[in-house]
Design a protein around this motif. Structure first.
Motif, PDB file in Angstrom:
ATOM      1  N   VAL A 178       4.575   0.868  10.326  1.00  0.00           N
ATOM      2  CA  VAL A 178       3.627   1.709   9.602  1.00  0.00           C
ATOM      3  C   VAL A 178       2.414   2.532  10.693  1.00  0.00           C
ATOM      4  O   VAL A 178       2.225   3.526  10.547  1.00  0.00           O
ATOM      5  CB  VAL A 178       3.078   1.165   8.414  1.00  0.00           C
ATOM      6  CG1 VAL A 178       2.216   2.254   7.985  1.00  0.00           C
ATOM      7  CG2 VAL A 178       4.329   0.820   7.520  1.00  0.00           C
ATOM      8  N   VAL A 179       2.152   1.638  11.477  1.00  0.00           N
ATOM      9  CA  VAL A 179       0.759   1.971  12.069  1.00  0.00           C
ATOM     10  C   VAL A 179       0.925   3.141  13.046  1.00  0.00           C
ATOM     11  O   VAL A 179       0.044   4.099  13.016  1.00  0.00           O
ATOM     12  CB  VAL A 179       0.118   0.788  12.609  1.00  0.00           C
ATOM     13  CG1 VAL A 179      -0.885   1.170  13.753  1.00  0.00           C
ATOM     14  CG2 VAL A 179      -0.494  -0.307  11.901  1.00  0.00           C
ATOM     15  N   THR A 180       2.051   3.033  13.640  1.00  0.00           N
ATOM     16  CA  THR A 180       2.442   4.266  14.715  1.00  0.00           C
ATOM     17  C   THR A 180       2.478   5.355  14.124  1.00  0.00           C
ATOM     18  O   THR A 180       2.011   6.492  14.668  1.00  0.00           O
ATOM     19  CB  THR A 180       3.617   3.697  15.469  1.00  0.00           C
ATOM     20  OG1 THR A 180       3.629   2.339  16.007  1.00  0.00           O
ATOM     21  CG2 THR A 180       3.850   4.700  16.570  1.00  0.00           C
ATOM     22  N   LYS A 181       3.439   5.674  12.877  1.00  0.00           N
ATOM     23  CA  LYS A 181       3.273   6.865  12.537  1.00  0.00           C
ATOM     24  C   LYS A 181       2.051   7.230  11.538  1.00  0.00           C
ATOM     25  O   LYS A 181       1.818   8.473  11.339  1.00  0.00           O
ATOM     26  CB  LYS A 181       4.523   7.084  11.520  1.00  0.00           C
ATOM     27  CG  LYS A 181       4.435   6.223  10.258  1.00  0.00           C
ATOM     28  CD  LYS A 181       5.672   6.013   9.347  1.00  0.00           C
ATOM     29  CE  LYS A 181       5.257   5.146   8.180  1.00  0.00           C
ATOM     30  NZ  LYS A 181       6.498   5.287   7.256  1.00  0.00           N
ATOM     31  N   HIS A 183      -3.324   6.982  -3.421  1.00  0.00           N
ATOM     32  CA  HIS A 183      -2.312   8.243  -3.270  1.00  0.00           C
ATOM     33  C   HIS A 183      -1.564   8.095  -2.152  1.00  0.00           C
ATOM     34  O   HIS A 183      -1.855   7.299  -1.457  1.00  0.00           O
ATOM     35  CB  HIS A 183      -3.229   9.335  -3.305  1.00  0.00           C
ATOM     36  CG  HIS A 183      -3.882   9.909  -4.487  1.00  0.00           C
ATOM     37  ND1 HIS A 183      -4.971   9.080  -4.901  1.00  0.00           N
ATOM     38  CD2 HIS A 183      -3.710  10.795  -5.352  1.00  0.00           C
ATOM     39  CE1 HIS A 183      -5.383   9.699  -6.301  1.00  0.00           C
ATOM     40  NE2 HIS A 183      -4.641  10.748  -6.359  1.00  0.00           N
ATOM     41  N   LYS A 184      -0.375   8.658  -2.055  1.00  0.00           N
ATOM     42  CA  LYS A 184       0.638   8.874  -1.048  1.00  0.00           C
ATOM     43  C   LYS A 184      -0.196   9.178   0.287  1.00  0.00           C
ATOM     44  O   LYS A 184      -0.468  10.656   0.316  1.00  0.00           O
ATOM     45  CB  LYS A 184       1.673   9.295  -1.208  1.00  0.00           C
ATOM     46  CG  LYS A 184       2.658   9.489  -0.067  1.00  0.00           C
ATOM     47  CD  LYS A 184       4.068  10.114  -0.559  1.00  0.00           C
ATOM     48  CE  LYS A 184       4.971  10.494   0.760  1.00  0.00           C
ATOM     49  NZ  LYS A 184       5.317   8.952   1.220  1.00  0.00           N
ATOM     50  N   THR A 185      -0.548   8.579   1.221  1.00  0.00           N
ATOM     51  CA  THR A 185      -1.261   9.053   2.326  1.00  0.00           C
ATOM     52  C   THR A 185      -0.480   8.828   3.776  1.00  0.00           C
ATOM     53  O   THR A 185      -0.847   9.331   4.763  1.00  0.00           O
ATOM     54  CB  THR A 185      -2.586   8.416   2.643  1.00  0.00           C
ATOM     55  OG1 THR A 185      -2.361   7.005   2.672  1.00  0.00           O
ATOM     56  CG2 THR A 185      -3.426   8.644   1.386  1.00  0.00           C
ATOM     57  N   ASP A 186       0.526   7.983   3.611  1.00  0.00           N
ATOM     58  CA  ASP A 186       1.530   7.957   4.832  1.00  0.00           C
ATOM     59  C   ASP A 186       2.815   8.495   4.712  1.00  0.00           C
ATOM     60  O   ASP A 186       3.341   8.529   3.778  1.00  0.00           O
ATOM     61  CB  ASP A 186       1.776   6.203   5.226  1.00  0.00           C
ATOM     62  CG  ASP A 186       0.548   5.591   5.360  1.00  0.00           C
ATOM     63  OD1 ASP A 186      -0.316   6.118   6.042  1.00  0.00           O
ATOM     64  OD2 ASP A 186       0.497   4.403   5.045  1.00  0.00           O
ATOM     65  N   PHE A 187       3.121   9.530   5.834  1.00  0.00           N
ATOM     66  CA  PHE A 187       4.335  10.162   5.952  1.00  0.00           C
ATOM     67  C   PHE A 187       5.022   9.895   7.107  1.00  0.00           C
ATOM     68  O   PHE A 187       4.596   9.760   8.305  1.00  0.00           O
ATOM     69  CB  PHE A 187       3.976  11.709   5.909  1.00  0.00           C
ATOM     70  CG  PHE A 187       3.481  12.199   4.581  1.00  0.00           C
ATOM     71  CD1 PHE A 187       4.056  12.591   3.604  1.00  0.00           C
ATOM     72  CD2 PHE A 187       2.075  11.926   4.305  1.00  0.00           C
ATOM     73  CE1 PHE A 187       3.536  13.148   2.255  1.00  0.00           C
ATOM     74  CE2 PHE A 187       1.415  12.494   3.199  1.00  0.00           C
ATOM     75  CZ  PHE A 187       2.206  12.894   2.279  1.00  0.00           C
ATOM     76  N   ASP A 188       6.479   9.944   7.063  1.00  0.00           N
ATOM     77  CA  ASP A 188       7.178   9.794   8.267  1.00  0.00           C
ATOM     78  C   ASP A 188       7.279  11.004   9.060  1.00  0.00           C
ATOM     79  O   ASP A 188       7.091  10.919  10.446  1.00  0.00           O
ATOM     80  CB  ASP A 188       8.779   9.241   7.649  1.00  0.00           C
ATOM     81  CG  ASP A 188       8.925   7.961   6.993  1.00  0.00           C
ATOM     82  OD1 ASP A 188       8.005   7.035   7.335  1.00  0.00           O
ATOM     83  OD2 ASP A 188       9.817   7.590   6.316  1.00  0.00           O
ATOM     84  N   GLU A 189       7.071  11.942   8.156  1.00  0.00           N
ATOM     85  CA  GLU A 189       6.975  13.515   9.063  1.00  0.00           C
ATOM     86  C   GLU A 189       6.188  14.080   8.004  1.00  0.00           C
ATOM     87  O   GLU A 189       6.136  13.959   6.941  1.00  0.00           O
ATOM     88  CB  GLU A 189       8.419  13.982   8.957  1.00  0.00           C
ATOM     89  CG  GLU A 189       9.495  13.305  10.006  1.00  0.00           C
ATOM     90  CD  GLU A 189       9.263  13.483  11.338  1.00  0.00           C
ATOM     91  OE1 GLU A 189       8.418  14.413  11.950  1.00  0.00           O
ATOM     92  OE2 GLU A 189       9.630  12.557  12.079  1.00  0.00           O
ATOM     93  N   LEU A 190       5.352  14.902   8.723  1.00  0.00           N
ATOM     94  CA  LEU A 190       4.222  15.884   8.243  1.00  0.00           C
ATOM     95  C   LEU A 190       5.167  16.806   7.245  1.00  0.00           C
ATOM     96  O   LEU A 190       6.068  17.570   7.738  1.00  0.00           O
ATOM     97  CB  LEU A 190       3.374  16.301   9.220  1.00  0.00           C
ATOM     98  CG  LEU A 190       2.194  15.204   9.670  1.00  0.00           C
ATOM     99  CD1 LEU A 190       1.351  16.153  10.652  1.00  0.00           C
ATOM    100  CD2 LEU A 190       1.490  14.618   8.579  1.00  0.00           C
TER     101      LEU A 190
END
Length: 313
Positions: A50-53, A89-96
């Motif tokens: 998670v941290v890298t993305k 809320h959803k704040t982490d995305f694999d791709e923007l």
């Protein structure tokens, strides 16, 4: 009975380190563990995936005025119109996401919020709509219709921000790092923490008109900084206005030497001298205070008259 209710807690030498580790864990994981702490193995796997993305695909969230100033920088604990916080809320995305505006839906079970939307507070109280009902009396779905049975078709408040613009003229802006840099606004450093939003430092906690960076009111220009000393300035400046004007005027006309500048500056030791660095200024002021303190200690005490001694006896 009072003795039975006493608790004696003992902490080992590593207690503070454990507390720091927990806060670090909570800032990285956020709400992703559903309230149950990860095991050490799960925690390491989480950071690897998670941290890298997160550092690469961070979203910057701000509440922006029509002039482009970020009046409010959104952080993990900043509440949404749906009353849940940004970190929920959803704040982490694999791709923007490629579509605009970027949608950041609420992850709380049962909440219908489709994307984070900031609504300011009046002190510690929610603001009212033109229908006289509070923000939390409205639906969390756009256009945020009132749930009190009135004819309000959407939340619209005339509450005025500190920038002078009404609430409805502002926009909750969710943007990528590249888009924020294109606007000329600071992005800070890449951090591994969850739901940082627009927080890039301590200055981000201040309101827009108080921040002297590109996201706020901006750095004052030379004309503002060099304006003549007036009645609204600090009393110290008004007290030394004549000496300051004498130094500045003499330097502009070339009619004052460096020695005369130092002599006049001695009259105002609280001011920096021309060409003096910050460290030299602080060191000089420190030595001056030390000298004043030594002189006060060494000063002879006033002699006590014979009559006063007799009275004391």
């Amino acid at each position: 009975m009072a003795d039975d209710r006493r608790y004696h807690m003992k902490f080992g030498p590593d207690a503070a380190a454990h507390v720091d580790a927990y806060f670090e864990y909570r800032k990285i994981v956020g709400e992703d563990d559903d309230g149950k702490l990860f095991t050490p193995e799960e925690y390491e796997n989480y950071k690897k995936t998670v941290v890298t993305k997160r550092m690469k695909n961070r979203l910057f969230v701000s509440w922006t005025s029509p002039s482009g100033m970020d009046c409010k920088m959104i952080g993990p604990e900043t509440p949404c119109f749906c009353t849940h916080r940004y970190k929920q809320h959803k704040t982490d995305f694999d791709e923007l996401p490629s579509e605009r505006p970027i949608m950041v839906p609420c992850r709380v079970k049962g909440c219908k919020c489709k994307s984070y939307h900031y609504v300011p507070l009046n002190g510690s109280q929610p603001i009212r709509c033109r229908c006289k009902h509070f923000a939390d009396d409205h639906s969390e779905i756009r256009p945020y219709k009132c749930k009190k049975g009135c004819n309000c078709v959407g939340f619209k408040s005339s509450f005025t921000c500190s920038c002078g613009q009404p609430t409805f003229a502002h926009e909750t802006l969710i943007e990528t790092k590249e888009e924020r840099q294109a606007r000329g606004h600071p992005v800070g450093y890449d951090v591994p923490y969850a739901a940082m939003g627009g927080i890039t430092g301590f200055s981000s906690l201040a309101e827009g008109y108080m921040r002297l960076d590109n996201s706020g009111i901006g750095t004052p220009d030379d004309e503002f900084l060099n304006q003549p000393i007036g009645a609204s300035d600090h009393p110290f400046l008004r007290m030394h206005a004549s000496t300051i004007n004498q130094i500045e005027g003499g330097q502009r006309r070339g009619q004052i030497t460096a020695g005369e500048v130092d002599q006049l500056s001695d009259q105002m030791s609280h001011l920096k001298r021309p060409g003096e660095s910050d460290m030299d200024f602080y060191e000089r002021r420190y030595q001056e205070r030390q000298k004043e303190q030594r002189n006060r200690v060494r000063a002879p005490r006033p002699a006590i008259k014979q009559s006063q001694r007799a009275v004391k006896k």
